[in-house]
Every structure is written in C-alpha cells, then in structure tokens.
Scaffold this motif. Structure first.
Motif, PDB file in Angstrom:
ATOM      1  N   TYR A  84       0.837  -1.190   0.000  1.00 42.64           N
ATOM      2  CA  TYR A  84       0.000   0.000   0.000  1.00 42.64           C
ATOM      3  C   TYR A  84       0.878   1.248   0.000  1.00 42.64           C
ATOM      4  O   TYR A  84       1.883   1.319   0.701  1.00 42.64           O
ATOM      5  CB  TYR A  84      -0.911   0.011   1.223  1.00 42.64           C
ATOM      6  CG  TYR A  84      -2.009  -1.023   1.165  1.00 42.64           C
ATOM      7  CD1 TYR A  84      -3.188  -0.777   0.478  1.00 42.64           C
ATOM      8  CD2 TYR A  84      -1.855  -2.258   1.790  1.00 42.64           C
ATOM      9  CE1 TYR A  84      -4.195  -1.727   0.418  1.00 42.64           C
ATOM     10  CE2 TYR A  84      -2.853  -3.217   1.735  1.00 42.64           C
ATOM     11  CZ  TYR A  84      -4.016  -2.941   1.051  1.00 42.64           C
ATOM     12  OH  TYR A  84      -5.001  -3.883   0.986  1.00 42.64           O
ATOM     13  N   LEU A  91      -5.496  -9.072   1.347  1.00 41.20           N
ATOM     14  CA  LEU A  91      -5.511  -7.610   1.252  1.00 41.20           C
ATOM     15  C   LEU A  91      -4.907  -6.939   2.481  1.00 41.20           C
ATOM     16  O   LEU A  91      -4.474  -5.783   2.410  1.00 41.20           O
ATOM     17  CB  LEU A  91      -6.944  -7.105   1.069  1.00 41.20           C
ATOM     18  CG  LEU A  91      -7.538  -7.121  -0.342  1.00 41.20           C
ATOM     19  CD1 LEU A  91      -8.922  -6.505  -0.332  1.00 41.20           C
ATOM     20  CD2 LEU A  91      -6.647  -6.383  -1.327  1.00 41.20           C
ATOM     21  N   ILE A  92      -4.872  -7.634   3.599  1.00 39.97           N
ATOM     22  CA  ILE A  92      -4.302  -7.047   4.815  1.00 39.97           C
ATOM     23  C   ILE A  92      -2.823  -6.739   4.619  1.00 39.97           C
ATOM     24  O   ILE A  92      -2.317  -5.719   5.103  1.00 39.97           O
ATOM     25  CB  ILE A  92      -4.502  -8.005   6.008  1.00 39.97           C
ATOM     26  CG1 ILE A  92      -6.006  -8.200   6.279  1.00 39.97           C
ATOM     27  CG2 ILE A  92      -3.809  -7.469   7.260  1.00 39.97           C
ATOM     28  CD1 ILE A  92      -6.296  -9.225   7.354  1.00 39.97           C
ATOM     29  N   ARG A  93      -2.122  -7.595   3.882  1.00 37.68           N
ATOM     30  CA  ARG A  93      -0.680  -7.439   3.699  1.00 37.68           C
ATOM     31  C   ARG A  93      -0.289  -6.902   2.328  1.00 37.68           C
ATOM     32  O   ARG A  93       0.761  -6.289   2.186  1.00 37.68           O
ATOM     33  CB  ARG A  93       0.008  -8.793   3.923  1.00 37.68           C
ATOM     34  CG  ARG A  93      -0.157  -9.357   5.321  1.00 37.68           C
ATOM     35  CD  ARG A  93       0.561  -8.501   6.350  1.00 37.68           C
ATOM     36  NE  ARG A  93       1.981  -8.412   6.068  1.00 37.68           N
ATOM     37  CZ  ARG A  93       2.873  -9.312   6.472  1.00 37.68           C
ATOM     38  NH1 ARG A  93       2.481 -10.358   7.181  1.00 37.68           N
ATOM     39  NH2 ARG A  93       4.151  -9.161   6.184  1.00 37.68           N
ATOM     40  N   ASP A 101      -1.561  -5.036  -1.486  1.00 40.57           N
ATOM     41  CA  ASP A 101      -2.578  -4.254  -2.184  1.00 40.57           C
ATOM     42  C   ASP A 101      -2.981  -4.979  -3.466  1.00 40.57           C
ATOM     43  O   ASP A 101      -2.434  -4.729  -4.541  1.00 40.57           O
ATOM     44  CB  ASP A 101      -2.045  -2.856  -2.507  1.00 40.57           C
ATOM     45  CG  ASP A 101      -3.129  -1.952  -3.090  1.00 40.57           C
ATOM     46  OD1 ASP A 101      -4.287  -2.404  -3.173  1.00 40.57           O
ATOM     47  OD2 ASP A 101      -2.810  -0.804  -3.452  1.00 40.57           O
ATOM     48  N   VAL A 160     -16.333  -6.569   2.445  1.00 49.28           N
ATOM     49  CA  VAL A 160     -16.354  -7.040   3.833  1.00 49.28           C
ATOM     50  C   VAL A 160     -17.790  -7.271   4.291  1.00 49.28           C
ATOM     51  O   VAL A 160     -18.108  -8.297   4.911  1.00 49.28           O
ATOM     52  CB  VAL A 160     -15.643  -6.025   4.755  1.00 49.28           C
ATOM     53  CG1 VAL A 160     -15.838  -6.412   6.220  1.00 49.28           C
ATOM     54  CG2 VAL A 160     -14.163  -5.952   4.420  1.00 49.28           C
ATOM     55  N   LEU A 193      -9.751 -11.153   0.979  1.00 45.18           N
ATOM     56  CA  LEU A 193      -9.717 -10.087   1.981  1.00 45.18           C
ATOM     57  C   LEU A 193      -8.555 -10.269   2.951  1.00 45.18           C
ATOM     58  O   LEU A 193      -7.933  -9.286   3.384  1.00 45.18           O
ATOM     59  CB  LEU A 193     -11.040 -10.052   2.748  1.00 45.18           C
ATOM     60  CG  LEU A 193     -12.260  -9.558   1.965  1.00 45.18           C
ATOM     61  CD1 LEU A 193     -13.524  -9.697   2.805  1.00 45.18           C
ATOM     62  CD2 LEU A 193     -12.073  -8.106   1.525  1.00 45.18           C
ATOM     63  N   ILE A 194      -8.249 -11.505   3.296  1.00 48.68           N
ATOM     64  CA  ILE A 194      -7.118 -11.759   4.198  1.00 48.68           C
ATOM     65  C   ILE A 194      -5.808 -11.332   3.547  1.00 48.68           C
ATOM     66  O   ILE A 194      -4.956 -10.694   4.179  1.00 48.68           O
ATOM     67  CB  ILE A 194      -7.078 -13.251   4.594  1.00 48.68           C
ATOM     68  CG1 ILE A 194      -8.280 -13.592   5.488  1.00 48.68           C
ATOM     69  CG2 ILE A 194      -5.776 -13.582   5.318  1.00 48.68           C
ATOM     70  CD1 ILE A 194      -8.425 -15.066   5.781  1.00 48.68           C
TER      71      ILE A 194
END
Length: 355
Positions: free
Chosen positions: A100, A160-162, A164, A116, A157-158
C-alpha cells in the motif's frame, strides 16, 4: 439423525441473495476504481509531458499526482519520483511489491468495505445452512459452490491485509457472483440429510481442504489472466504502440503477478495433494478400495498432474511468462470441468453426492 430446520434453510438462501447483491455493488465499485484511477493517471502523464513547455502545467500535474498519493510530478525529477504513488514510469504499471502506498482512492475503499459487508452476510448464509442441516455446509454441489465462493472472497480479503491486491477485486468478486448465481440457478438443493456414504468425518477433512485449495486456485486463475493482459500491454508499450488497456495501469507488471501466482499455486497444490490422499483413504473406508478409476478420482488426479507440471516446469525447466500463465489457466479449467461436467455428465460413485 439431526432434525432439519427448513426455516434456517430459507434464511440461508435469503442471506445468499443479499450477499450476491452486495457483491454486485462491490464489483461495480472495483470497476469504477480501475476506470477512474486509470483516467487520472493518464491525465498526469499528459500534463507531465507538457511540463517542459509550460511550468504551470507542471504544477497542476504535481497536484493531480499528489491526489493519488504520489509526489510532485512536475518536471523530469518529479516524474522520476512518481513511483511513490504505487506506479512505475516504465510501462506505467503498479509497483511490483504490491504494498500500500497511501493512495486516496475512494472507490477502492468503498469496494473493499462492501466486500467485507458481503462476506459477513455470505458467512451468515453458510452458517445458517449448516445449522439448518445439522452438519457441515458442503454436502452437495449447491453447498460446495456457496461455501467455495465464501472462502475465495475471505482469502482475498485476508491477503488484502498485507498486499494491495485491490486490482483483483473486479475479477475475484465477479467470479464469486457467478458461483452464487450458478448455485441458485443450476444446482439449488433444499436443505436435507446426507446420504449414508457421506456421513463420515472424512467429509469435513477431505472436502474442506478441497474447498480451500479451489479458492486459492481461483485467485491464481484471476492473476494469470491479468498476467497475460499485462504481458500483452507491456509488449505494445515497448514497441511504441498505443496503450489500449489503460485500466491495467493499476496492475503490477507481468513478472510480479507471475511470482505471486506461483507462490499461491504452490500452497494450493499442497492442499490438493492432501485432497487426493484423504479422498483415497475415504474411498477405502466407504467402498473397500483406495482407487477405482472413478471419473471424479481420475479428474482430481488430472488436476494434480497439471499443477505439478506447472510447478515443475516453472521451477526447473524455465517455463516462465505467458507459458506458465496458460498452464495455470489450464489447471483451473480442469478444476471447473471436475466440478461441472464430471458431476453432471459422467456416471460414477460420486454422482449422488454432487461433489
């Protein structure tokens, strides 16, 4: 034998419908993000190109770049610094590390928020289906599709936490919508008990791993398709041709996509190996033999061979670039065939289960 709760089954179907609607809006938001950001970045390039002739244009270009999270794009020095916005100058593609960069992309944030919300509603549908049936919610093709779509979006989605990977949103959410629509339109099954052969703890172990592996294969399929598009675009740019795939500006270069896809495929392949092994053990307990050349067994092995060939060819034979992407796509095509044609056309011991 657990009591079937048809009311919970109806609530589950309602949740699935609401999840599909939420995903549809998220899909539109992801597509809007690609289109809007691509247009803004194209404007930055045009203004930066004109900066040598008009210093005022240089300042304006810098302000637009700052709106995307980048540094001042005015002049040659500012243009060289623009990778801080998550883009590189060469080829106009997103940063390969997929981290990101603080871009202020409102449509992307809205899309992720809706995703989400959608996955929470979707999860409620999966859980109510499980409680309504009194068992795990993957006992037939309808449940496999709905649960598989949920896992695919949840994994997205998981990740996406780490990383982009919002550029994947349009494709992943689009596939999830297709899976939910197909489940309701073609494979709908009322909530009910399992046939005796499926009433085993191996259903939990064997099919859950298959669902997770299929979800990971879904992600790599989307990445392989984008890799082919980005590779085509990069060749056109290198040859000085017009960029007809402007929305790909937010997508990392083809090599970065290939590397990440390879790592995820390696994890999914391990899961699929256990799927094959545990399926053989379950077959021995249910039918008295580990292997019987049942169509489902054969195609599960075919999928394993294709992905094994993909990993081996890329690691030892130098199969990189578009060849690796196409092999990954062929593997996912086998997954689709295994679930659709093998379950509905071929007669076998798995025909009754829908799995």
């Amino acid at each position: 034998m657990p009591v079937i709760n048809e009311t919970l089954g109806q609530y589950s179907e309602l949740f699935m419908l609401l999840a599909a609607g939420t995903y549809t809006v998220a899909f539109i938001a992801f597509a809007w993000d690609l289109a809007k950001s691509s247009k803004m970045l194209r404007a930055v390039d045009q203004k930066a190109a004109a900066s040598t002739a008009d210093p005022k244009v240089s300042v304006a270009a810098g302000r637009v770049a700052a709106g995307l999270g980048g540094a001042d794009a005015g002049g040659p020095a500012g243009r060289a610094e623009r990778p801080t916005s998550g883009l590189t100058v060469e080829g106009g593609t997103a940063a390969g590390d997929m981290k990101y960069a603080g871009e202020r992309r409102a449509p992307a944030r809205v899309a992720v928020a809706l995703t989400v919300l959608g996955v929470l509603i979707h999860g409620a549908g999966v859980v109510t289906r499980a409680f309504g049936a009194g068992r795990v919610p993957w006992g037939n093709m309808y449940e496999f599709l709905t649960t598989g779509a949920f896992v695919a979006v949840a994994v997205f989605l998981i990740v996406l936490i780490r990383r982009d990977l919002r550029f994947l949103g349009t494709f992943v959410i689009g596939l999830a919508i297709i899976m939910l629509v197909a489940a309701s339109a073609a494979f709908w099954t009322p909530v009910g008990h399992l046939v005796p052969a499926l009433q085993s703890y191996w259903l939990i172990i064997h099919v859950s791993i298959a669902v997770l592996s299929s979800a990971l294969f879904t992600l790599t399929f989307a990445m392989s398709v984008l890799q082919l598009l980005q590779s085509y675009r990069q060749k056109n740019l290198a040859a000085g041709r017009k960029d007809n795939l402007g929305f790909m500006r937010l997508v990392p270069n083809a090599l970065s996509l290939e590397n990440l896809s390879y790592r995820i495929n390696a994890i999914a392949f391990i899961g699929w190996t256990f799927t094959l092994m545990f399926g053989a053990i379950w077959a021995e307990k249910a039918w008295g033999r580990f292997w019987g050349w049942d169509p489902k067994e054969v195609w599960t092995f075919v999928i394993w061979v294709v992905y094994a060939g993909y990993l081996h060819a890329r690691a030892t034979r130098g199969w990189t670039g578009t060849r690796a992407a196409w092999l990954s796509i062929v593997g996912y095509a086998c997954v689709i065939i295994n679930f659709t044609l093998v379950n509905t056309v071929f007669n076998g011991l798995h025909s009754y289960s829908g799995l």
